[in-house]
Design an enzyme around this catalytic site. Structure first.
Site: not given
Ligand code: PGA
Length: 257
Positions: A9, A11, A97, A99, A169, A175, A214, A235
């Protein structure tokens, strides 16, 4: 033996040129890996879907969008429809997601409309669900996650369930560099698996449940080896091609165990 899906992803990252470079590096990097039981998926920003689709053609790599609108077309400035995504050649779309839920106020009902629209267009929706730190600390993780799952999948038929992917998630792990432990993740994944069986019977056993938050080259092995973890929605680590390739390689090795 397990089937995996390793999804990047990206983003709101990558210029068209950077996206093309990253996709090319991943395409080159997977040559020679036995990925007969591993899907590789790249989800670039919408403006970079076409270059990434071109670079990925006739390779193992699939492409997905990060969001969609449920209407086919119309006065929805800034949005893209599932029909457009499908016609671009993409096969997947990330929906709900955290976000989008938190920063853009997307509610379960809206997310459900997108899931249904994606399925109607022949796209594979990746429905994201997960609890915040406050919710984990007050003990409501399972309630929140299963509620998001049930609401997000309302109206999905048994046949359509063959095309869905779930991504667990935990919001506190996204993140932050703090992944859920393998035990914490598996505990939730097994509850999601049970809930999918309630919804879709035997078919619920075949739905891929990705972990996101992460995931990186160091922790991928211990997460992916868990019974109900069928891949990753990644991500930060998906933007570094060597790291992403290392996760794909790990999945390839574990897929034969
Ligand atoms: P991350 O994001 O691997 O940077 O934690 C994962 C995601 O939001 O899909």
């Amino acid at each position: 033996m397990k089937q995996f899906l390793i999804a990047g992803n990206w983003k709101m990252n990558t210029s068209p040129e950077e996206a093309a470079k990253l996709a090319s590096a991943i395409r080159k990097g997977i040559v020679g890996m036995d990925l007969s039981r591993v899907g590789v998926l790249l989800c670039p920003p919408a403006i970079n879907l076409l270059p990434v689709i071109q670079i990925s053609s006739e390779s193992k790599i699939k492409v997905g969008a990060q969001n969609c609108h449920y209407e086919k077309s119309g006065a929805f400035t800034g949005e893209i429809s599932c029909e457009m995504i499908k016609e671009s050649g993409a096969e997947y779309v990330i929906i709900g997601h955290s976000e989008r839920r938190i920063l853009f106020g997307e509610a379960d009902e809206f997310i459900n409309q997108k899931v249904l629209s994606a399925l109607n267009e022949g796209l594979k929706p990746i429905l994201c669900i997960g609890e915040t730190l406050v919710q984990r600390n007050d003990g409501s993780t399972m309630k929140i996650v299963i509620d998001q799952l049930d609401k997000g999948l309302a109206g999905v038929s048994g046949k359509q369930s063959e095309s869905i992917v779930i991504a667990y998630e935990p919001v506190w792990a996204i993140g932050t560099g703090i992944s859920a432990t393998a035990e914490q993740a598996e505990e939730v994944h097994s509850q999601i698996r049970s809930a999918l069986r309630v919804l879709f019977g035997e078919k619920g056993n075949n739905i891929l449940i990705l972990y996101g938050g992460s995931m990186n080259a160091n922790n991928a092995g211990e997460l992916l080896i868990q019974k109900n973890i069928s891949g990753g929605l990644i991500g930060g680590s998906s933007l570094k091609y060597e790291e992403f390739l290392s996760i794909i390689k790990t999945a390839g090795e574990l897929s034969f165990k």
